[in-house]
Design a protein around this motif. Sequence first.
Motif, PDB file in Angstrom:
ATOM      1  N   SER A   1       3.363  -2.607   6.762  1.00 39.93           N
ATOM      2  CA  SER A   1       2.298  -1.773   6.209  1.00 39.93           C
ATOM      3  C   SER A   1       2.817  -0.987   5.016  1.00 39.93           C
ATOM      4  N   SER A   2       1.905  -0.555   4.185  1.00 43.49           N
ATOM      5  CA  SER A   2       2.300   0.192   2.998  1.00 43.49           C
ATOM      6  C   SER A   2       2.918   1.535   3.363  1.00 43.49           C
ATOM      7  N   THR A   3       2.539   2.112   4.487  1.00 46.14           N
ATOM      8  CA  THR A   3       3.099   3.416   4.865  1.00 46.14           C
ATOM      9  C   THR A   3       4.572   3.323   5.239  1.00 46.14           C
ATOM     10  N   GLU A   4       5.036   2.140   5.720  1.00 47.38           N
ATOM     11  CA  GLU A   4       6.432   1.986   6.081  1.00 47.38           C
ATOM     12  C   GLU A   4       7.348   2.096   4.871  1.00 47.38           C
ATOM     13  N   ASN A   5       6.852   1.742   3.708  1.00 55.37           N
ATOM     14  CA  ASN A   5       7.671   1.732   2.503  1.00 55.37           C
ATOM     15  C   ASN A   5       7.199   2.744   1.470  1.00 55.37           C
ATOM     16  N   GLN A   6       6.452   3.745   1.895  1.00 54.54           N
ATOM     17  CA  GLN A   6       5.893   4.719   0.959  1.00 54.54           C
ATOM     18  C   GLN A   6       6.989   5.475   0.204  1.00 54.54           C
ATOM     19  N   MET A   7       8.045   5.908   0.904  1.00 55.13           N
ATOM     20  CA  MET A   7       9.112   6.654   0.238  1.00 55.13           C
ATOM     21  C   MET A   7       9.815   5.783  -0.801  1.00 55.13           C
TER      22      MET A   7
ATOM     23  N   ASP B   1       7.501   5.428  -3.742  1.00 59.38           N
ATOM     24  CA  ASP B   1       7.477   6.683  -4.504  1.00 59.38           C
ATOM     25  C   ASP B   1       8.718   6.821  -5.373  1.00 59.38           C
TER      26      ASP B   1
END
Length: 173
Positions: free
Chosen positions: A101-107, A110
């Motif tokens: 998911s995109s949230t797993e790699n958000q950092m 960013d």
Amino acid sequence: TMQMSALAVDANWGRTTDIVYQLARQKFQGKILPAHGRYVGATGTTVDQWRGEKGDKRGPGWILQRGRRQQRHVVFDANQLKSWLVGQLAGNPGISIPGDSSTENQMLADNLSAEYGTEVTAKTGRRCTEWRLLPGRDNHLFDCLLMSAVLASIEGASLPGQVARAPKTYYSA
């Protein structure tokens, strides 16, 4: 597949520069390579053009040298290599980042998008992309990925457009 023989550690932050060199000398001799990214703008002299000393090793955008601390360290042209790295990430559909998911790699996303490049041409005609940090953003993971690419090149990995060469290790004291 390559196995890395050392770890590059950012030695540019004044508060920790001496600590990085101390660890490289004492506890992790030959396993930690202090790294210094240099901002070389369009009017600057590129790392590739620097005069070297006997025993220095060179690669595309970097020079492995023995400095004032009598400790091997690498200096690299941050603008040149960031431009190369961004080109690799943008133009290579074979690069994938693990996670569902995109949230797993958000950092990571960013950090990789924390800088922007501006194409600049000097009066001499030399052109380069100059990279700047966006206000309030962290780019630490971008720098880590960049130093990993530099270290892989030092180890003998060939970058696109280069002739492959045998891996070499230069870290013995």
